[in-house]
Design an enzyme around this catalytic site. Sequence first.
Site, PDB file in Angstrom:
ATOM      1  N   SER A 119      -7.622   0.082  -3.505  1.00  0.00           N
ATOM      2  CA  SER A 119      -7.167   0.894  -4.629  1.00  0.00           C
ATOM      3  C   SER A 119      -7.293   0.081  -5.928  1.00  0.00           C
ATOM      4  O   SER A 119      -8.382  -0.410  -6.229  1.00  0.00           O
ATOM      5  CB  SER A 119      -5.736   1.368  -4.374  1.00  0.00           C
ATOM      6  OG  SER A 119      -5.402   2.391  -5.267  1.00  0.00           O
ATOM      7  N   ASP A 150      -9.736  10.463   1.062  1.00  0.00           N
ATOM      8  CA  ASP A 150      -8.892   9.844   0.031  1.00  0.00           C
ATOM      9  C   ASP A 150      -8.419  10.908  -0.950  1.00  0.00           C
ATOM     10  O   ASP A 150      -9.236  11.577  -1.595  1.00  0.00           O
ATOM     11  CB  ASP A 150      -9.694   8.753  -0.685  1.00  0.00           C
ATOM     12  CG  ASP A 150      -8.826   7.862  -1.559  1.00  0.00           C
ATOM     13  OD1 ASP A 150      -7.858   8.368  -2.165  1.00  0.00           O
ATOM     14  OD2 ASP A 150      -9.121   6.668  -1.643  1.00  0.00           O
ATOM     15  N   HIS A 193      -5.926   7.591   1.500  1.00  0.00           N
ATOM     16  CA  HIS A 193      -6.009   6.528   0.504  1.00  0.00           C
ATOM     17  C   HIS A 193      -5.606   5.181   1.098  1.00  0.00           C
ATOM     18  O   HIS A 193      -4.425   4.914   1.268  1.00  0.00           O
ATOM     19  CB  HIS A 193      -5.146   6.870  -0.714  1.00  0.00           C
ATOM     20  CG  HIS A 193      -5.342   5.903  -1.839  1.00  0.00           C
ATOM     21  ND1 HIS A 193      -6.575   5.675  -2.409  1.00  0.00           N
ATOM     22  CD2 HIS A 193      -4.486   5.072  -2.482  1.00  0.00           C
ATOM     23  CE1 HIS A 193      -6.456   4.768  -3.361  1.00  0.00           C
ATOM     24  NE2 HIS A 193      -5.202   4.382  -3.423  1.00  0.00           N
TER      25      HIS A 193
END
Length: 528
Positions: A190, A402, A442
């Site tokens: 991320s 995601d 994610h």
Amino acid sequence: MGFHFAIPILALSSAVAASQDAFQSKCVQFGNQINLPHVSVNFAEYVPGGTNLSLSDNAPSCNAQNGAYQNVTADLCRITMAVETSNSSQITLEAWFPREYNGRFLSTGNGGLSGCIQYYDLDYASQFGFATVGANNGHNGTSGKPFYHHPEVLKDFAYRSLHTGVVVGKELTKQFYDEGFNKSYYLGCSTGGRQGWKSIQRYPSDFDGVVAGAPAINFSNLISWSARFYSILGSNTSDTYLTPDEWSLVHDEILRQCDTLDGAKDGIIEDPDLCRPILQTLICAADAKQTSSCLSSAQVHAAEQAFSPLYGTNGDLLYPRMQPGSEILASWIMYNGEPFPFSLDWFRYVVYDDPSWSGNFTVKDAAAALAQNPYNIQTWEGDIRPFQKTGGKILHYHGMQDELISSEDSKLYYSHVAEAMGQSPSELDDFYRFFPISGMSHCANGDGASAIGQGTQTYASSDPESNVLMAMVKWVEEGVAPETVRGAKLSAGPGSQAEYWRKHCRWPRRNFFKGPGNYTDESAWQCI
Ligand SMILES: *[C@@H]1O[C@H](CO)[C@@H](O)[C@H](O)[C@H]1NC(C)=O
Ligand SMILES: *[C@@H]1O[C@H](CO)[C@@H](O)[C@H](O)[C@H]1NC(C)=O
Ligand SMILES: *[C@@H]1O[C@H](CO)[C@@H](O)[C@H](O)[C@H]1NC(C)=O
Ligand SMILES: *[C@@H]1O[C@H](CO)[C@@H](O)[C@H](O)[C@H]1NC(C)=O
Ligand SMILES: *[C@@H]1O[C@H](CO)[C@@H](O)[C@H](O)[C@H]1NC(C)=O
Ligand SMILES: *[C@@H]1O[C@H](CO)[C@@H](O)[C@H](O)[C@H]1NC(C)=O
Ligand SMILES: *[C@@H]1O[C@H](CO)[C@@H](O)[C@H](O)[C@H]1NC(C)=O
Ligand SMILES: *[C@@H]1O[C@H](CO)[C@@H](O)[C@H](O)[C@H]1NC(C)=O
Ligand SMILES: *[C@@H]1O[C@H](CO)[C@@H](O)[C@H](O)[C@H]1NC(C)=O
């Protein structure tokens, strides 16, 4: 030295006990001796494996997000420091030096706009023996407010915190362990994925191996893209809003149209590129008696907009579409009828210096954010030959489910690198491999075989074939590059049994179910 053989078992075990004490006292002494520019030690403490570590000094919002306690697996020396990065900024840095040391240095990264040391990553890497560091990215807490009128704090976030932690962390590793270290690694997802790429682009000698997941690259456009969902869908009273149940209908329809494009009806879209869903099929018939299994035209139109790319005022593509498949997860955060908090903070405290900015995003805001690009936070340099020349390796992965950062952006970046460097995928394979991970949301979880060993949440095996960190070590140190990344579908979340395994292909190959047998059989899949 032959007499060693004669030492009775009893003496041997007390020698082990003495050396354990030595590690413990070395730790505390080391903390008192540290003398590096800009570094002030808060404390150094020995933490025995099995400790449930209280993080009482940590920012409350970080603890609210990640928990106020961290299990510590390995016996280690924990050193916490402040490192000045300018006369108006500092990072908080922790070094976790394990007793059972594997001779390798590793830095962890951060998430969102935070300000939170990722203790779970410090634990994960130190348990494998890495001398591990983690920093708070220049501020404390999950909000973007510390950036407000504090450009040096923003600079730490854009690139300086990670690099500073690496410079200090490497020096401390050399001082703490007589044998120093041979190779250095990075593990992040991320914002952590963006930090990994920033390091490759800006400090090509910092790492020998970088594992970068779901990177928040093309950062300004990502911020705009995530701001846009609220403008498209509205608040939860708007006629363009879809409830989580309605997104669930959309998801079922997307699966109906796209699940078997990869040859298997398993609830997972292997390659969302092939999925171009037609959502008008969901429009309620004029005479529909009950509307709980269909949508209004306004809702269908809004859902289509949510799956469209973001274009700029001049028609340029700014950010690709949300990949289909993630809508149930996204319904709770991206599509929840509220402005996306990271975007809201970024526009308020960085782009406009206006804490009252409403979140009512238009494409003009995207232009303002992109024009600003503070400290080149975009992280979009395509020519990474300096990193390639150092012999560095990159394992880039992105979940195909995601809900926060579109996986299509990772594919665009891969193309950008190939074109900027004039190298085809088979050439890039020598040092840069990208693995789309089907059924991963994610950075972790999702409907599929997403446990690839990028952290405690996704840990199912330490075999390099099934663990991206160990795969990177093998690539860097033995020259054996990963052909596939093998993931486990965990039956009941982190730590549970694997229900099945699947090998994820490296881009631009795609996974196809050739059979025979069940989709749970990993040998029934083929990279094509
Ligand atoms: C750690 O300690 C706290 C406080 O005693 C407790 O609430 C928590 O459940 C403990 N965690 C673990 C994993 O044991
Ligand atoms: C962040 O929190 C740490 C305690 O965990 C503290 O030592 C440090 O001064 C804080 N940093 C900033 C920038 O407020
Ligand atoms: C922490 O450790 C305890 C005891 O080993 C274990 O039961 C628990 O699941 C761990 N918690 C986490 C969050 O890993
Ligand atoms: C802090 O650093 C800035 C930029 O380097 C400089 O302009 C400023 O004078 C410094 N302020 C103080 C109080 O030292
Ligand atoms: C570094 O590599 C050399 C050569 O392989 C080895 O002898 C040495 O033990 C390694 N050092 C560490 C810290 O692992
Ligand atoms: C709609 O959002 C408001 C806050 O904006 C919240 O108070 C309310 O509970 C939400 N309603 C539903 C049905 O989720
Ligand atoms: C990403 O960012 C750069 C500028 O930093 C821009 O030129 C490029 O077109 C962007 N586009 C996409 C679709 O990622
Ligand atoms: C958002 O902006 C648009 C266009 O400027 C305007 O029509 C709309 O009323 C605004 N909505 C809110 C909630 O402020
Ligand atoms: C494949 O295995 C799953 C899980 O064990 C099972 O639910 C499913 O029915 C099987 N499908 C086929 C086609 O055998």
